[in-house]
Motif scaffolding. Sequence first.
Motif, mmCIF file in Angstrom:
data_model
loop_
_atom_site.group_PDB
_atom_site.id
_atom_site.type_symbol
_atom_site.label_atom_id
_atom_site.label_comp_id
_atom_site.label_asym_id
_atom_site.label_seq_id
_atom_site.Cartn_x
_atom_site.Cartn_y
_atom_site.Cartn_z
ATOM 1 N N GLU A 74 4.924 -0.709 7.069
ATOM 2 C CA GLU A 74 4.440 0.514 6.428
ATOM 3 C C GLU A 74 3.112 1.002 6.980
ATOM 4 O O GLU A 74 2.301 0.238 7.502
ATOM 5 N N PHE A 75 2.912 2.326 6.854
ATOM 6 C CA PHE A 75 1.648 2.983 7.171
ATOM 7 C C PHE A 75 0.927 3.227 5.850
ATOM 8 O O PHE A 75 1.512 3.764 4.910
ATOM 9 N N ARG A 76 -0.357 2.840 5.767
ATOM 10 C CA ARG A 76 -1.073 2.856 4.498
ATOM 11 C C ARG A 76 -2.283 3.787 4.523
ATOM 12 O O ARG A 76 -3.041 3.793 5.487
ATOM 13 N N TRP A 77 -2.444 4.515 3.426
ATOM 14 C CA TRP A 77 -3.699 5.227 3.158
ATOM 15 C C TRP A 77 -4.157 4.852 1.755
ATOM 16 O O TRP A 77 -3.350 4.772 0.831
ATOM 17 N N ARG A 78 -5.459 4.597 1.600
ATOM 18 C CA ARG A 78 -6.041 4.310 0.281
ATOM 19 C C ARG A 78 -7.514 4.687 0.310
ATOM 20 O O ARG A 78 -8.125 4.767 1.391
ATOM 21 N N ASN A 79 -8.108 4.936 -0.840
ATOM 22 C CA ASN A 79 -9.544 5.241 -0.906
ATOM 23 C C ASN A 79 -10.316 4.023 -1.410
ATOM 24 O O ASN A 79 -11.240 4.124 -2.199
ATOM 25 N N SER A 80 -9.951 2.855 -0.936
ATOM 26 C CA SER A 80 -10.563 1.604 -1.369
ATOM 27 C C SER A 80 -11.918 1.386 -0.698
ATOM 28 O O SER A 80 -12.242 1.991 0.327
ATOM 29 N N THR A 81 -12.721 0.502 -1.289
ATOM 30 C CA THR A 81 -13.974 0.031 -0.702
ATOM 31 C C THR A 81 -14.036 -1.478 -0.875
ATOM 32 O O THR A 81 -13.273 -2.055 -1.654
ATOM 33 N N TYR A 82 -14.976 -2.124 -0.157
ATOM 34 C CA TYR A 82 -15.095 -3.575 -0.285
ATOM 35 C C TYR A 82 -15.687 -4.003 -1.612
ATOM 36 O O TYR A 82 -15.686 -5.176 -1.966
ATOM 37 N N GLU A 83 -16.180 -3.029 -2.418
ATOM 38 C CA GLU A 83 -16.778 -3.346 -3.715
ATOM 39 C C GLU A 83 -15.792 -3.191 -4.870
ATOM 40 O O GLU A 83 -16.096 -3.566 -5.995
ATOM 41 N N SER A 84 -14.626 -2.613 -4.625
ATOM 42 C CA SER A 84 -13.689 -2.336 -5.715
ATOM 43 C C SER A 84 -12.263 -2.639 -5.293
ATOM 44 O O SER A 84 -11.856 -2.344 -4.164
ATOM 45 N N THR A 85 -11.501 -3.228 -6.204
ATOM 46 C CA THR A 85 -10.086 -3.497 -5.960
ATOM 47 C C THR A 85 -9.184 -2.484 -6.665
ATOM 48 O O THR A 85 -7.970 -2.633 -6.655
ATOM 49 N N LYS A 86 -9.772 -1.471 -7.285
ATOM 50 C CA LYS A 86 -9.012 -0.436 -7.964
ATOM 51 C C LYS A 86 -9.150 0.864 -7.176
ATOM 52 O O LYS A 86 -10.263 1.357 -6.993
ATOM 53 N N PHE A 87 -8.023 1.401 -6.721
ATOM 54 C CA PHE A 87 -8.086 2.591 -5.873
ATOM 55 C C PHE A 87 -6.721 3.280 -5.863
ATOM 56 O O PHE A 87 -5.701 2.713 -6.254
ATOM 57 N N TRP A 88 -6.717 4.521 -5.381
ATOM 58 C CA TRP A 88 -5.490 5.282 -5.190
ATOM 59 C C TRP A 88 -4.885 4.902 -3.847
ATOM 60 O O TRP A 88 -5.600 4.609 -2.894
ATOM 61 N N ARG A 89 -3.560 4.923 -3.789
ATOM 62 C CA ARG A 89 -2.881 4.570 -2.539
ATOM 63 C C ARG A 89 -1.632 5.401 -2.326
ATOM 64 O O ARG A 89 -0.978 5.840 -3.286
ATOM 65 N N ILE A 90 -1.309 5.621 -1.057
ATOM 66 C CA ILE A 90 -0.022 6.186 -0.638
ATOM 67 C C ILE A 90 0.446 5.346 0.540
ATOM 68 O O ILE A 90 -0.185 5.338 1.599
ATOM 69 N N TYR A 91 1.532 4.602 0.337
ATOM 70 C CA TYR A 91 2.090 3.742 1.379
ATOM 71 C C TYR A 91 3.501 4.236 1.695
ATOM 72 O O TYR A 91 4.330 4.391 0.804
ATOM 73 N N GLY A 92 3.779 4.443 2.965
ATOM 74 C CA GLY A 92 5.115 4.849 3.379
ATOM 75 C C GLY A 92 5.558 4.031 4.573
ATOM 76 O O GLY A 92 4.739 3.667 5.423
ATOM 77 N N GLY A 93 6.850 3.730 4.645
ATOM 78 C CA GLY A 93 7.300 2.919 5.763
ATOM 79 C C GLY A 93 8.802 2.813 5.859
ATOM 80 O O GLY A 93 9.543 3.615 5.286
ATOM 81 N N VAL A 94 9.226 1.801 6.576
ATOM 82 C CA VAL A 94 10.644 1.523 6.787
ATOM 83 C C VAL A 94 10.914 0.085 6.389
ATOM 84 O O VAL A 94 10.120 -0.817 6.689
ATOM 85 N N LYS A 95 12.027 -0.130 5.692
ATOM 86 C CA LYS A 95 12.424 -1.482 5.313
ATOM 87 C C LYS A 95 13.713 -1.854 6.021
ATOM 88 O O LYS A 95 14.715 -1.132 5.955
ATOM 89 N N LEU A 96 13.692 -2.983 6.727
ATOM 90 C CA LEU A 96 14.864 -3.541 7.379
ATOM 91 C C LEU A 96 15.358 -4.708 6.533
ATOM 92 O O LEU A 96 14.564 -5.560 6.129
ATOM 93 N N SER A 97 16.654 -4.759 6.264
ATOM 94 C CA SER A 97 17.199 -5.796 5.382
ATOM 95 C C SER A 97 18.430 -6.439 5.996
ATOM 96 O O SER A 97 19.212 -5.789 6.700
ATOM 97 N N TYR A 98 18.578 -7.722 5.701
ATOM 98 C CA TYR A 98 19.784 -8.459 6.084
ATOM 99 C C TYR A 98 20.411 -9.050 4.823
ATOM 100 O O TYR A 98 19.783 -9.857 4.128
ATOM 101 N N ILE A 99 21.624 -8.628 4.506
ATOM 102 C CA ILE A 99 22.339 -9.119 3.324
ATOM 103 C C ILE A 99 22.948 -10.477 3.660
ATOM 104 O O ILE A 99 23.919 -10.571 4.420
ATOM 105 N N PHE A 100 22.376 -11.537 3.088
ATOM 106 C CA PHE A 100 22.893 -12.874 3.387
ATOM 107 C C PHE A 100 23.898 -13.360 2.342
ATOM 108 O O PHE A 100 24.575 -14.370 2.556
ATOM 109 N N SER A 101 24.016 -12.626 1.230
ATOM 110 C CA SER A 101 25.005 -12.996 0.218
ATOM 111 C C SER A 101 25.392 -11.761 -0.591
ATOM 112 O O SER A 101 24.522 -10.978 -0.979
ATOM 113 N N SER A 102 26.694 -11.584 -0.826
ATOM 114 C CA SER A 102 27.167 -10.463 -1.644
ATOM 115 C C SER A 102 28.397 -10.907 -2.443
ATOM 116 O O SER A 102 29.168 -11.761 -1.989
#
Length: 234
Positions: free
Chosen positions: A134-162
């Motif tokens: 994923e590509f990430r954007w957030r307005n975080s700082t090293y002083e705070s763990t609470k922030f707004w985020r927008i994360y977008g990406g691609v997920k690759l999956s392998y179905i090992f059981s169905s």
Amino acid sequence: MRIIFSCLFLLTFFSSFAQEEVKPEVKPVIKIDSLYREDQFYFSVTYNMFTDIPIDFKQNKFSLGLSGGFLRDMPVNKSRTVAIAAGLGLSYQNYNQNLTISRDGQGAIIYGVNNSSEFVSNRYRQYSIDLPIEFRWRNSTYESTKFWRIYGGVKLSYIFSSTSLLDDGENNYKINNNKDINKFQYGPYLAAGYNTWNVYLYYGLSPLFNSATTLSGEKINMKTLNAGLIFYIL
């Protein structure tokens, strides 16, 4: 003698005063790491749906999806508000719907779309290994763990059981690791929110069934769509 006693008294007084003088507290210097990373564990809960569905296809009850894993954060700018992340996770997906999977007299797999009154229960579930990038954007700082985020990406999956489970009132059909299922799945996703709570949406680009799978002579082109919440934990 009086002068001597006076001098001794003054020396004792100043000595006591000097001993009672409070020295300023020296606090240790705390070094804040400005080269922080948002390495995170994630956990998602989703409602599962299908797109490109056959005629008369319907879902019933609640189709639940669960996933979890770890993401490694790699900031790409000086303020560390933009980053790329890659990770590894596991998913469980359950679907309640009226696309039935059974076998004929020769044991061949057959597909149908039936009214819910024609069977007692019908569901499909799968387990997969996931590789999110994923590509990430957030307005975080090293002083705070609470922030707004927008994360977008691609997920690759392998179905090992169905497993597909059908109870039509007369027979029970359980088909494990159906050869018609596309084991490799992929699609884009988006996560956005504040602090721990974030909305999540995934759209599968690959069909659930392979190209040779048909229903009444038509190719089954169903794709997955998952919507829900994703939680990030440092």
